[in-house]
Design an enzyme around this catalytic site. Structure first.
Site, PDB file in Angstrom:
ATOM      1  N   SER A  40       0.844  -1.194   0.000  1.00 44.80           N
ATOM      2  CA  SER A  40       0.000   0.000   0.000  1.00 44.80           C
ATOM      3  C   SER A  40       0.880   1.245   0.000  1.00 44.80           C
ATOM      4  O   SER A  40       1.877   1.301   0.722  1.00 44.80           O
ATOM      5  CB  SER A  40      -0.883   0.029   1.246  1.00 44.80           C
ATOM      6  OG  SER A  40      -1.779  -1.065   1.252  1.00 44.80           O
ATOM      7  N   SER A  41       0.491   2.223  -0.799  1.00 46.50           N
ATOM      8  CA  SER A  41       1.167   3.519  -0.814  1.00 46.50           C
ATOM      9  C   SER A  41       2.651   3.347  -1.129  1.00 46.50           C
ATOM     10  O   SER A  41       2.995   2.856  -2.203  1.00 46.50           O
ATOM     11  CB  SER A  41       0.931   4.217   0.539  1.00 46.50           C
ATOM     12  OG  SER A  41       1.297   5.555   0.477  1.00 46.50           O
ATOM     13  N   SER A  42       3.545   3.653  -0.202  1.00 42.56           N
ATOM     14  CA  SER A  42       4.972   3.443  -0.451  1.00 42.56           C
ATOM     15  C   SER A  42       5.246   1.967  -0.763  1.00 42.56           C
ATOM     16  O   SER A  42       6.120   1.644  -1.581  1.00 42.56           O
ATOM     17  CB  SER A  42       5.788   3.887   0.766  1.00 42.56           C
ATOM     18  OG  SER A  42       7.161   3.694   0.551  1.00 42.56           O
ATOM     19  N   HIS A 101      -6.874   7.928   0.216  1.00 44.30           N
ATOM     20  CA  HIS A 101      -5.601   7.227   0.401  1.00 44.30           C
ATOM     21  C   HIS A 101      -5.633   6.378   1.654  1.00 44.30           C
ATOM     22  O   HIS A 101      -5.821   6.899   2.727  1.00 44.30           O
ATOM     23  CB  HIS A 101      -4.483   8.267   0.529  1.00 44.30           C
ATOM     24  CG  HIS A 101      -3.111   7.696   0.329  1.00 44.30           C
ATOM     25  ND1 HIS A 101      -2.609   7.415  -0.918  1.00 44.30           N
ATOM     26  CD2 HIS A 101      -2.153   7.340   1.218  1.00 44.30           C
ATOM     27  CE1 HIS A 101      -1.389   6.922  -0.789  1.00 44.30           C
ATOM     28  NE2 HIS A 101      -1.095   6.860   0.486  1.00 44.30           N
ATOM     29  N   TYR A 139      -1.653  -0.981  -4.201  1.00 46.59           N
ATOM     30  CA  TYR A 139      -2.689  -0.059  -3.737  1.00 46.59           C
ATOM     31  C   TYR A 139      -2.135   1.349  -3.553  1.00 46.59           C
ATOM     32  O   TYR A 139      -1.320   1.604  -2.668  1.00 46.59           O
ATOM     33  CB  TYR A 139      -3.286  -0.574  -2.415  1.00 46.59           C
ATOM     34  CG  TYR A 139      -3.951  -1.920  -2.579  1.00 46.59           C
ATOM     35  CD1 TYR A 139      -5.275  -2.004  -2.998  1.00 46.59           C
ATOM     36  CD2 TYR A 139      -3.240  -3.105  -2.391  1.00 46.59           C
ATOM     37  CE1 TYR A 139      -5.887  -3.235  -3.203  1.00 46.59           C
ATOM     38  CE2 TYR A 139      -3.842  -4.341  -2.593  1.00 46.59           C
ATOM     39  CZ  TYR A 139      -5.163  -4.391  -2.992  1.00 46.59           C
ATOM     40  OH  TYR A 139      -5.762  -5.608  -3.207  1.00 46.59           O
TER      41      TYR A 139
END
Ligand SMILES: *[C@@H]1O[C@H](CO)[C@@H](O)[C@H](O)[C@H]1NC(C)=O
Ligand SMILES: *[C@@H]1O[C@H](CO)[C@@H](O)[C@H](O)[C@H]1NC(C)=O
Length: 292
Positions: A136-138, A277, A160
């Site tokens: 997720s994200s990073s 987010h 994601y």
């Protein structure tokens, strides 16, 4: 479902039971950037098990990602192994910006992650053709980077709310506080040829196939903006040589649009209407994509 990749708050309460299930591995091989390896091996591990590397967002840890997702309970029934690595630098963001981080065997986080994979393949006689990356994200940004730098190691990825491999190239850092904001703001727009050239330069001379990719993004993401979905799709459709085929609305749920490329076996995108987010992790969909 994992809701908060950038933010640490609300995730600090880790249940002792779930935590105890993870094992910390200290001696897994070359680890140039000092990552931590946590692993979950189910009691009934499959013969030649698959491996999922599940990567936290900025500010997170492997333990928190294990706690906030359902991979472990799913592996209890399916028998795969999950690695939940942690990075402790740059506000716990993965190294997706430096030259070494965007190269192969050059001392970046990606090299330590591949050491964890190789250790797990050897120790548990895991299937080297069934190694999957997600995050997720990073962690999604690193999924893109791992797939571009080690396409021979990763069979497929799911992702994601991240950015294309190379979007943060040359940025002083990869965290919200240290990164060049252009990438997260969706202003790093390139042609498909530029993305493909950049990704291929991360493993020069590679002529094999690239990992399959399913990538998810929310239209209301204010931290890593939605144009980054389109840029990832440009990059991976170029690497796979597939083009956009069709949209399938309300898939896998109301408000999500599945964007199919080619015959849908190599690349799909998911645009989640009104979702911020990060897009909640869809573990069951991941397992379908990984064929587990
Ligand atoms: C692909 O790469 C391999 C390994 O580097 C090499 O042996 C092979 O000749 C290459 N094939 C093509 C078609 O370039
Ligand atoms: C497919 O869906 C995406 C996301 O909703 C949208 O941006 C795009 O315009 C759609 N493409 C077509 C051809 O309808």
């Amino acid at each position: 479902m994992y809701h908060s990749a950038f933010l640490l708050s609300g995730l600090v309460a880790i249940s002792a039971t779930a935590d105890a299930a993870l094992t910390r591995v200290t001696d897994f091989g070359t680890n140039p950037s000092n990552l931590q390896m946590n692993i979950y091996v189910p009691t009934k591990v499959a013969t030649k098990p698959a491996i999922i590397v599940a990567m936290h967002g900025c500010g997170g840890t492997g333990e928190q990602y294990a706690q906030g997702t359902k991979y472990n309970s799913l592996s209890d029934t399916k028998g795969f192994i999950t690695i939940f690595p942690s990075t402790k630098k740059d506000s716990n963001c993965w190294e997706v910006n430096t030259v070494k981080g965007l190269s192969r065997d050059a001392g970046g986080d990606n090299q330590g992650l591949v050491s964890m994979i190789k250790y797990t393949i050897q120790k548990y006689s895991a299937d080297p053709t069934k190694v999957f990356a997600t995050g997720s994200s990073s962690g999604c940004m690193m999924t893109n980077v791992l797939m571009a730098t080690y396409p021979d190691v990763i069979a497929a990825g799911s992702c994601y709310s991240g950015v294309a491999a190379g979007c943060l190239a040359g940025s002083p850092g990869a965290s919200p506080g240290s990164a060049d904001p252009k990438c997260a703001n969706g202003q790093n727009i390139k042609t498909q040829d530029q993305w493909v050239a950049q990704a291929k330069a991360m493993y020069p001379g590679y002529n094999g196939t690239y990992p399959r990719m399913a990538t998810w993004h929310g239209t209301a993401d204010t931290l890593v903006k939605i144009p980054n979905l389109g840029e990832q799709l440009k990059e991976w459709s170029g690497l796979h040589g597939v083009t956009f085929t069709k949209n399938v609305t309300n898939t896998p749920q109301s408000g999500y649009t599945q964007m199919v490329y080619g015959d849908g076996t190599k690349l799909v995108g998911y645009s989640a209407q009104g979702v911020g987010h990060t897009v909640p992790v869809h573990e069951a969909e991941d397992l379908k994509w990984f064929d587990l």
